[in-house]
Enzyme design. Sequence first.
Site, PDB file in Angstrom:
ATOM      1  N   ARG A  60      17.755 -39.362  23.931  1.00 23.96           N
ATOM      2  CA  ARG A  60      16.390 -39.747  24.254  1.00 23.96           C
ATOM      3  C   ARG A  60      16.357 -40.886  25.278  1.00 23.96           C
ATOM      4  O   ARG A  60      17.337 -41.608  25.462  1.00 23.96           O
ATOM      5  CB  ARG A  60      15.641 -40.170  22.983  1.00 23.96           C
ATOM      6  CG  ARG A  60      16.119 -41.495  22.389  1.00 23.96           C
ATOM      7  CD  ARG A  60      15.426 -41.803  21.077  1.00 23.96           C
ATOM      8  NE  ARG A  60      13.988 -41.790  21.186  1.00 23.96           N
ATOM      9  CZ  ARG A  60      13.257 -42.806  21.638  1.00 23.96           C
ATOM     10  NH1 ARG A  60      13.865 -43.922  22.021  1.00 23.96           N
ATOM     11  NH2 ARG A  60      11.957 -42.729  21.699  1.00 23.96           N
ATOM     12  N   LEU A  61      15.227 -41.002  25.933  1.00 27.82           N
ATOM     13  CA  LEU A  61      14.915 -42.139  26.790  1.00 27.82           C
ATOM     14  C   LEU A  61      13.643 -42.783  26.246  1.00 27.82           C
ATOM     15  O   LEU A  61      12.717 -42.086  25.826  1.00 27.82           O
ATOM     16  CB  LEU A  61      14.685 -41.689  28.234  1.00 27.82           C
ATOM     17  CG  LEU A  61      15.922 -41.310  29.062  1.00 27.82           C
ATOM     18  CD1 LEU A  61      15.493 -40.633  30.360  1.00 27.82           C
ATOM     19  CD2 LEU A  61      16.766 -42.542  29.363  1.00 27.82           C
ATOM     20  N   ASP A  62      13.585 -44.119  26.258  1.00 32.14           N
ATOM     21  CA  ASP A  62      12.395 -44.803  25.784  1.00 32.14           C
ATOM     22  C   ASP A  62      11.178 -44.421  26.613  1.00 32.14           C
ATOM     23  O   ASP A  62      11.300 -43.974  27.762  1.00 32.14           O
ATOM     24  CB  ASP A  62      12.594 -46.321  25.849  1.00 32.14           C
ATOM     25  CG  ASP A  62      13.638 -46.808  24.855  1.00 32.14           C
ATOM     26  OD1 ASP A  62      13.895 -46.088  23.872  1.00 32.14           O
ATOM     27  OD2 ASP A  62      14.186 -47.907  25.069  1.00 32.14           O
ATOM     28  N   LYS A  63      10.006 -44.636  26.043  1.00 38.68           N
ATOM     29  CA  LYS A  63       8.751 -44.295  26.714  1.00 38.68           C
ATOM     30  C   LYS A  63       8.647 -44.974  28.070  1.00 38.68           C
ATOM     31  O   LYS A  63       8.167 -44.373  29.043  1.00 38.68           O
ATOM     32  CB  LYS A  63       7.568 -44.683  25.826  1.00 38.68           C
ATOM     33  CG  LYS A  63       6.206 -44.359  26.418  1.00 38.68           C
ATOM     34  CD  LYS A  63       5.087 -44.766  25.473  1.00 38.68           C
ATOM     35  CE  LYS A  63       3.719 -44.488  26.067  1.00 38.68           C
ATOM     36  NZ  LYS A  63       2.610 -44.885  25.163  1.00 38.68           N
TER      37      LYS A  63
END
Length: 242
Positions: free
Chosen positions: A101-104
């Site tokens: 995942r990548l942060d928002k």
Amino acid sequence: MERMRLNKYLAHCGVCSRRDADQMILQGKVLVNGRVPEPGQRVDEKDQVIVSGKQIRGVKKPVVLAFYKPVGITCTERDPHAEKIISDLVKYPVRLSYAGRLDKDSEGLLLLTNDGDLIQAMMKGANRHEKEYVVKVNREVTPEFLAQISKGIYLEELEITTRECKAEKMGKYTFRLVLTQGVNRQIKRMCIACGYRVKELKRVRVMHIKLGNMRPGEYYELEDRDVRRLYRDCGLKIGELQ
């Protein structure tokens, strides 16, 4: 096709993740050859598998997409409070999950696939697969900072020391970082421990797949040769592309 555990089979068919498959099996939503499956049951394409009244048609061809996640998009499949999620931008006929995942508030390359085993292999820290980032911070990047972050940082809140990595200055406030592990919010935590704050974070490479000239929100399906290399580098066998 060799017989595999039912939850793995459902994941390979693109129905859901293994975890969700386990829940559906426990809830009695899955039938195998007209019967409730036994714990640990194995199946193949000769078996009739029904999920919530719908027959599953068998293992699908592996699909891998390269997606440029823009800032503001949340990496989630089920958060009802997220304003925008990946599926709002990626319209694809096969159910896909993301690897890493990548942060928002971060952007860059995400690999999406319908193969849960490939996701696990890419993200397993012990495999030391490279992920490359371009990072902008709030202070001038110094040789001392690069040396400190390269040799590993002790993260007190997680009680771990990060693995040695590659760090290279790109500009007064930007540097390139290559990691081989995937600790939650690792780069931001490392920078904070060194007295820096991340202002912008972009992932530009996962293993041999590069972000290149893609624009935010764009995605494309990887060619067979790139998919083969991903599987080979992850130590996995691939079915229909062999």
